[in-house]
Enzyme design. Structure first.
Site, PDB file in Angstrom:
ATOM      1  N   HIS A 406      -3.346  31.728  44.525  1.00 23.33           N
ATOM      2  CA  HIS A 406      -2.449  31.102  45.500  1.00 23.33           C
ATOM      3  C   HIS A 406      -2.833  31.442  46.941  1.00 23.33           C
ATOM      4  CE1 HIS A 406       0.828  28.693  46.530  1.00 23.33           C
ATOM      5  NE2 HIS A 406       1.803  29.233  45.807  1.00 23.33           N
ATOM      6  N   ARG A 407      -3.735  32.409  47.129  1.00 25.10           N
ATOM      7  CA  ARG A 407      -4.190  32.709  48.491  1.00 25.10           C
ATOM      8  C   ARG A 407      -5.004  31.557  49.070  1.00 25.10           C
ATOM      9  NH1 ARG A 407      -7.499  38.079  47.606  1.00 25.10           N
ATOM     10  NH2 ARG A 407      -8.252  36.714  45.932  1.00 25.10           N
TER      11      ARG A 407
END
Length: 435
Positions: A406-407
């Site tokens: 999700h980064r």
């Protein structure tokens, strides 16, 4: 006169292996390049050839032992020692030859004690760079070690070496990086040593040592879970039409030596998807605050073996048609199960596919294969009633699970990527079986 056979270099960053099988014994005559033992490393089981010839005088290792690089295995009586070779190993597995460090006098040959010392990770805090390092004197490190330092964002000139003449190893670079990340704490274990209760209080127990593959899998997944904020997106693909095409062209794949599976088709679909969504084939360089975009498309496919999960990598997927991919995938899976998969065949992937459909189940949450940023999970297809054109009809639906970092990848992008994959599987006429 007796010559020694010691465990040779097994590959970059591989310091040891478990002795699975000794192929020779005392009194046997060996020749140069003859396989003498099977070693299970962190990634694969390999046959190790002998660099010496003659009659074996004494054996110092037994099956089940953990052998370190440089450790004495056996001696050969009355034979001349050949130049050490790793001809049985793929070129990419052989560690790069060290560059000679700058010195005022030639270095003496390394003693066995010094060789053993090189294989141990340093346990003392690293000092700050010396004045000579700050002036730009070149650090004594091989090109492969310098490359690792660049990839993880470490200034190699600041890394104290533990080898002969202060030579810097890959382990030195990683240890230095861990110190920087953890505020100078030396030696961060890959797995947290959480104390267990005494299970023997409640009944009989048995302990078995973890295999090298299982240990590496545990360490790698723990690292991925600890360092990647992972999210899993789910979807379904209607593969009723695809199943008809699979049956129609299955015999063609079998004649070519492969099997036309959903995984083989998914490889081709994923390659096109990664071209349209390049973030899913990238990696994050945290130290440099950069995103690394790969211009190649090598995709790993998880294979279930009796030793644990292995992930062989199919190269240049975008350049191959589905029949070719089915043949290559079948060959790699067989090599993985028969312990013939080379280390280089499990490296360089940009994305991973794992298919549990042959076992069963519906959805699951696969863990991202670090340093990749996404992995596609496939479950077993099942007939379900689908309402369309005013009535229900049976359709074959394939559950899909996409885990992602999700980064780098936002939820909306993950949904678009997975929907694109599903729609590509739903429209088989768009998939070329010829290239």
């Amino acid at each position: 006169m007796a010559n020694e056979f010691r465990v040779p270099e097994l590959g970059e960053n591989i310091k040891s292996g478990d002795l699975v099988k000794m192929l020779v014994s005392v009194g046997d005559t060996v020749s140069v390049d003859q396989p003498v033992m099977e070693l299970e490393t962190e990634k694969a089981t390999i046959e190790v050839p002998s660099p010496v010839s003659g009659k074996i005088k004494e054996v110092f290792a037994k099956e089940g032992d953990k052998l370190q690089v440089g450790q004495l295995v056996f001696t050969v009586d009355g034979a001349a020692e050949a130049v050490p070779t790793a001809s049985a190993l793929p070129a990419s597995e052989v560690a790069a030859p060290p560059e000679a460090p700058e010195a005022k006098a030639p270095l003496a040959p390394a003693s066995p004690e010094l060789i053993r010392a090189e294989t141990r990770a340093p346990v003392i805090p690293f000092p700050p760079p010396t004045a000579g390092e700050e002036l730009g004197n070149p650090a004594p490190a091989a090109p492969s070690v310098r490359r690792i330092a660049r990839e993880i964002g470490v200034d190699v000139s600041r890394v104290p070496g533990t080898g002969p003449g202060g030579r810097i190893s890959a382990e030195d670079v990683k240890h230095y990086a861990r110190q920087v990340i953890h505020g100078g704490t030396a030696g961060v274990p890959a797995l947290a040593a959480v104390p267990l209760p005494d299970f023997g209080k409640w009944g009989e127990t048995e302990r078995k040592a973890m295999s090298a593959v299982r240990r590496k899998t545990a360490e790698h997944l723990a690292q991925a879970w600890a360092n990647i904020p992972q999210v899993t997106q789910f979807d379904k693909a209607d593969i009723t039409g695809l199943e008809e095409i699979r049956k129609q062209y299955g015999s063609r794949a079998e004649k070519a030596g492969g099997k036309l599976t959903v995984t083989a088709v998914a490889l081709k679909v994923a390659a096109t998807a990664l071209h349209r969504f390049p973030n899913f084939a990238a990696s994050i360089d945290v130290a440099a605050n950069e995103i690394v975009y790969k211009k190649y498309c090598h995709i790993g496919v998880a294979v279930d073996t009796d030793r644990g999960l292995l992930v062989p990598v199919v190269r240049d997927v975008e350049k191959k048609n589905i029949i070719e991919l089915s043949v290559e995938l079948s060959a790699l899976a067989e090599k993985a199960r028969s312990k013939k998969l080379a280390l280089e065949e499990m490296e360089g992937g940009v994305f991973t596919i794992t298919n549990l459909g042959g076992i069963g189940g519906t959805y699951f949450s696969p863990i991202v294969n670090y340093p990749e940023v996404a992995i596609l999970g496939i479950s077993r297809a099942a007939l379900e009633p689908v309402y369309t054109s005013g009535h229900f009809e049976p359709r074959l639906l394939l559950p899909l699970s996409l885990s992602y970092d999700h980064r780098l990848i936002d939820g909306a992008d993950a949904a678009r990527f997975l929907r694109w994959v599903a729609e590509a599987l739903e429209q088989p006429f768009l998939l070329s079986l010829q290239g």
